[in-house]
Design an enzyme around this catalytic site. Structure first.
Site, PDB file in Angstrom:
ATOM      1  N   LYS A  65       0.009   3.899   4.486  1.00 34.24           N
ATOM      2  CA  LYS A  65      -0.165   3.702   3.044  1.00 34.24           C
ATOM      3  C   LYS A  65       0.546   4.838   2.308  1.00 34.24           C
ATOM      4  O   LYS A  65       1.752   4.778   2.114  1.00 34.24           O
ATOM      5  CB  LYS A  65      -1.651   3.578   2.754  1.00 34.24           C
ATOM      6  CG  LYS A  65      -2.217   2.398   3.594  1.00 34.24           C
ATOM      7  CD  LYS A  65      -3.697   2.336   3.639  1.00 34.24           C
ATOM      8  CE  LYS A  65      -4.295   1.468   4.716  1.00 34.24           C
ATOM      9  NZ  LYS A  65      -3.698   0.238   5.117  1.00 34.24           N
ATOM     10  N   GLU A  71     -15.810   4.778   3.746  1.00 33.69           N
ATOM     11  CA  GLU A  71     -14.413   4.988   3.370  1.00 33.69           C
ATOM     12  C   GLU A  71     -14.385   5.989   2.224  1.00 33.69           C
ATOM     13  O   GLU A  71     -15.384   6.154   1.517  1.00 33.69           O
ATOM     14  CB  GLU A  71     -13.784   3.658   2.913  1.00 33.69           C
ATOM     15  CG  GLU A  71     -13.669   2.676   4.050  1.00 33.69           C
ATOM     16  CD  GLU A  71     -12.974   1.371   3.668  1.00 33.69           C
ATOM     17  OE1 GLU A  71     -12.279   1.322   2.638  1.00 33.69           O
ATOM     18  OE2 GLU A  71     -13.126   0.405   4.427  1.00 33.69           O
ATOM     19  N   ASP A  90     -13.310   7.526   6.424  1.00 34.34           N
ATOM     20  CA  ASP A  90     -11.995   6.904   6.618  1.00 34.34           C
ATOM     21  C   ASP A  90     -11.270   6.976   5.269  1.00 34.34           C
ATOM     22  O   ASP A  90     -11.613   6.265   4.325  1.00 34.34           O
ATOM     23  CB  ASP A  90     -12.200   5.447   7.063  1.00 34.34           C
ATOM     24  CG  ASP A  90     -10.883   4.670   7.105  1.00 34.34           C
ATOM     25  OD1 ASP A  90      -9.834   5.221   6.710  1.00 34.34           O
ATOM     26  OD2 ASP A  90     -10.910   3.501   7.529  1.00 34.34           O
ATOM     27  N   ASN A 129       0.833  -1.210   0.000  1.00 33.62           N
ATOM     28  CA  ASN A 129       0.000   0.000   0.000  1.00 33.62           C
ATOM     29  C   ASN A 129       0.868   1.260   0.000  1.00 33.62           C
ATOM     30  O   ASN A 129       0.397   2.345   0.308  1.00 33.62           O
ATOM     31  CB  ASN A 129      -0.903   0.033   1.242  1.00 33.62           C
ATOM     32  CG  ASN A 129      -1.905  -1.108   1.226  1.00 33.62           C
ATOM     33  OD1 ASN A 129      -2.443  -1.457   0.175  1.00 33.62           O
ATOM     34  ND2 ASN A 129      -2.148  -1.702   2.382  1.00 33.62           N
ATOM     35  N   SER A 133     -10.880  -0.251   0.019  1.00 39.09           N
ATOM     36  CA  SER A 133      -9.552  -0.853  -0.050  1.00 39.09           C
ATOM     37  C   SER A 133      -9.469  -2.078  -0.944  1.00 39.09           C
ATOM     38  O   SER A 133      -8.406  -2.365  -1.490  1.00 39.09           O
ATOM     39  CB  SER A 133      -9.075  -1.214   1.355  1.00 39.09           C
ATOM     40  OG  SER A 133     -10.020  -2.035   1.996  1.00 39.09           O
ATOM     41  N   HIS A 154     -14.123  -1.108   6.178  1.00 43.17           N
ATOM     42  CA  HIS A 154     -13.031  -1.912   6.753  1.00 43.17           C
ATOM     43  C   HIS A 154     -13.466  -2.633   8.032  1.00 43.17           C
ATOM     44  O   HIS A 154     -14.323  -2.154   8.776  1.00 43.17           O
ATOM     45  CB  HIS A 154     -11.875  -0.953   7.069  1.00 43.17           C
ATOM     46  CG  HIS A 154     -10.610  -1.637   7.461  1.00 43.17           C
ATOM     47  ND1 HIS A 154     -10.182  -1.705   8.755  1.00 43.17           N
ATOM     48  CD2 HIS A 154      -9.687  -2.290   6.715  1.00 43.17           C
ATOM     49  CE1 HIS A 154      -9.025  -2.354   8.797  1.00 43.17           C
ATOM     50  NE2 HIS A 154      -8.704  -2.725   7.572  1.00 43.17           N
TER      51      HIS A 154
HETATM   52  C1  LIG Z   1      -9.894   1.588   4.976  1.00 42.05           C
HETATM   53  C2  LIG Z   1      -8.932   1.211   6.044  1.00 42.05           C
HETATM   54  N1  LIG Z   1      -9.066   1.761   7.251  1.00 42.05           N
HETATM   55  C3  LIG Z   1      -8.209   1.447   8.259  1.00 42.05           C
HETATM   56  C4  LIG Z   1      -7.189   0.567   8.060  1.00 42.05           C
HETATM   57  C5  LIG Z   1      -6.278   0.230   9.193  1.00 42.05           C
HETATM   58  O1  LIG Z   1      -5.175   1.056   9.154  1.00 42.05           O
HETATM   59  P1  LIG Z   1      -3.823   0.598   9.889  1.00 42.05           P
HETATM   60  O2  LIG Z   1      -3.140  -0.355   8.975  1.00 42.05           O
HETATM   61  O3  LIG Z   1      -3.098   1.881  10.085  1.00 42.05           O
HETATM   62  O4  LIG Z   1      -4.238  -0.033  11.172  1.00 42.05           O
HETATM   63  C6  LIG Z   1      -6.993  -0.008   6.817  1.00 42.05           C
HETATM   64  C7  LIG Z   1      -5.853  -0.929   6.617  1.00 42.05           C
HETATM   65  O5  LIG Z   1      -5.799  -1.804   5.856  1.00 42.05           O
HETATM   66  C8  LIG Z   1      -7.892   0.309   5.782  1.00 42.05           C
HETATM   67  O6  LIG Z   1      -7.772  -0.254   4.578  1.00 42.05           O
END
Ligand SMILES: Cc1ncc(COP(=O)(O)O)c(C=O)c1O
Length: 383
Positions: free
Chosen positions: A238, A177, A206, A49, A181, A135
């Site tokens: 990321k 989001e 997010d 990422n 993702s 997520h």
């Molecule tokens: C949309 C989304 N939010 C939150 C997270 C979590 O973030 P972190 O890896 O910093 O815990 C991810 C991680 O894959 C994500 O894809």
């Protein structure tokens, strides 16, 4: 009675293996570079990422090293004790100014930031409405919170509207989001922001995969749609090439989170050197437009070279899903690509819905045009 835990563990593991959904951790070297190494063999890396290629940037390493020599290794305590220092405060105010919010509150991960916000904000009698593809950190927190959680169909404004109409006077939080993702598509944030406002609800976005990558200066999805949500989550694992996260919000909400967000209050603050490095990553994001331009060029190349491949989905982001269907077929394709020195990840249920197992290709500014051609040629041939 102790036996119950052993039985539970082995039955869950067996079920997962039988369904072909078992995942294994591989010891990877250079996983933060365009070429990674596993068991002595090197592969082009299309699984990370690190969209802007900052994770292995020498400039960023030097910033972290500078932070280490200025501030030492660990923060030594949680933020409300003695763990909050100048580099943390600087990073928070730089983020707040850049993204147009009163304040930012730092967390050690996006997972904990999401959970902290939902757990500290939601009470019994509230409603939380979440996009179905949000997520796991958001879904889990919504389910475990005292609020009633409902999911709306992915990016479906009509469905969200129906749910909002039914929630009338109840305090309601809508969560989506910015970039999804596993699909690489964008949420229709302008419509969602309008709807939440019209229904007197709060909006939380997010933007883990959008911040740094999309929008002017890399400001992310909210900039793309010219909206300011009530709560914005940005993560640093990321586009920023490091790790950690921040919640952006108004001053009073920030004060509230710094009192009641348990993942912030009761967790050791991130190392000050990391906060120092993150401030530098932010500067690189703001000033090094070439990284986003290169990513866009690679993205266009990838899509045009896979134009005729059934299942390849066009996206406005560096996340490029290739929908295969069955988990075992996705595994076979990923394994065949690995044989050719191309590292992609098969994403299977429960991460994505049953029947939509996929290869999730991610692009990075560290890739070259030749890297992209090597991948698309192999996919076209195997397909
Ligand atoms: C949309 C989304 N939010 C939150 C997270 C979590 O973030 P972190 O890896 O910093 O815990 C991810 C991680 O894959 C994500 O894809």
């Amino acid at each position: 009675m102790k036996q119950a835990f052993n039985q539970r563990i082995s039955s869950a593991l067996n079920q997962r293996k039988q369904a072909g959904l078992n995942r294994s951790r591989r010891v990877v070297s250079q996983g933060n570079q365009a070429t990674l190494v596993v068991d002595g063999k090197s592969y082009l890396n299309f699984s990370g990422n690190d969209y802007l290629g900052l994770a292995s940037s020498k400039e960023l390493m030097e910033a972290w090293q500078e932070g280490l020599s200025l501030y030492g290794s660990g923060s030594g305590a949680s933020p409300l004790v003695t763990g909050y220092s100048k580099p943390h405060a600087n990073l928070e105010s730089q983020l707040a100014e850049w993204l147009g919010f009163d304040c930012a509150i730092l967390f050690n991960s996006g997972f904990s930031a999401n959970q902290a916000v939902l757990f500290s904000l939601l009470e019994k009698g509230d409603i939380v409405l979440q996009d179905k593809l949000n997520h796991a950190s958001l879904m889990e927190a919504g389910m475990l919170s005292p609020a009633v959680m409902k999911r709306f169909k992915h990016n479906n404004i009509e469905h969200l509207n129906n749910l909002l109409n039914r929630s009338s006077d109840t305090p309601t939080l809508v969560v989506t989001e910015g970039v999804f993702s596993m699909d690489g598509d964008l949420s229709p944030l302008a419509d969602i922001a309008q709807l939440t406002k019209a229904n007197d609800a709060w909006l939380m976005v997010d933007d883990a995969h959008g911040c740094g990558v999309l929008g002017s200066n890399g400001r992310g999805c909210c900039d793309v749609y010219s909206i300011t949500p009530d709560i914005l989550i940005v993560t640093f694992g990321k586009g920023f090439g490091l790790s950690g996260a921040a919640v952006l919000c108004n001053q009073e909400c920030g004060d509230y989170l710094s009192q009641f967000a348990r993942h912030h209050v009761y967790s050791t603050a991130m190392p000050p050197a990391q906060a120092h490095a993150l401030s530098h990553a932010l500067l690189m994001i703001q000033q090094q437009e070439w990284r986003r331009e290169k990513l866009n060029e690679l993205s266009q190349q990838f899509e045009s070279e896979l134009m005729n491949f059934v299942g390849a989905v066009k996206t406005p982001t560096p996340i490029k899903p290739i929908i295969i269907g069955e988990a075992t077929d996705a595994m076979i394709l990923a394994d065949s690509l690995k044989e050719q020195g191309l590292w992609t990840t098969a994403i299977r249920p429960p991460t994505v819905p049953v029947g939509s197992a996929r290869i999730r290709v991610t692009l990075s500014a560290n890739h070259s045009s030749e890297d992209i051609s090597a991948l698309t040629q192999a996919i076209n041939e195997l397909g």
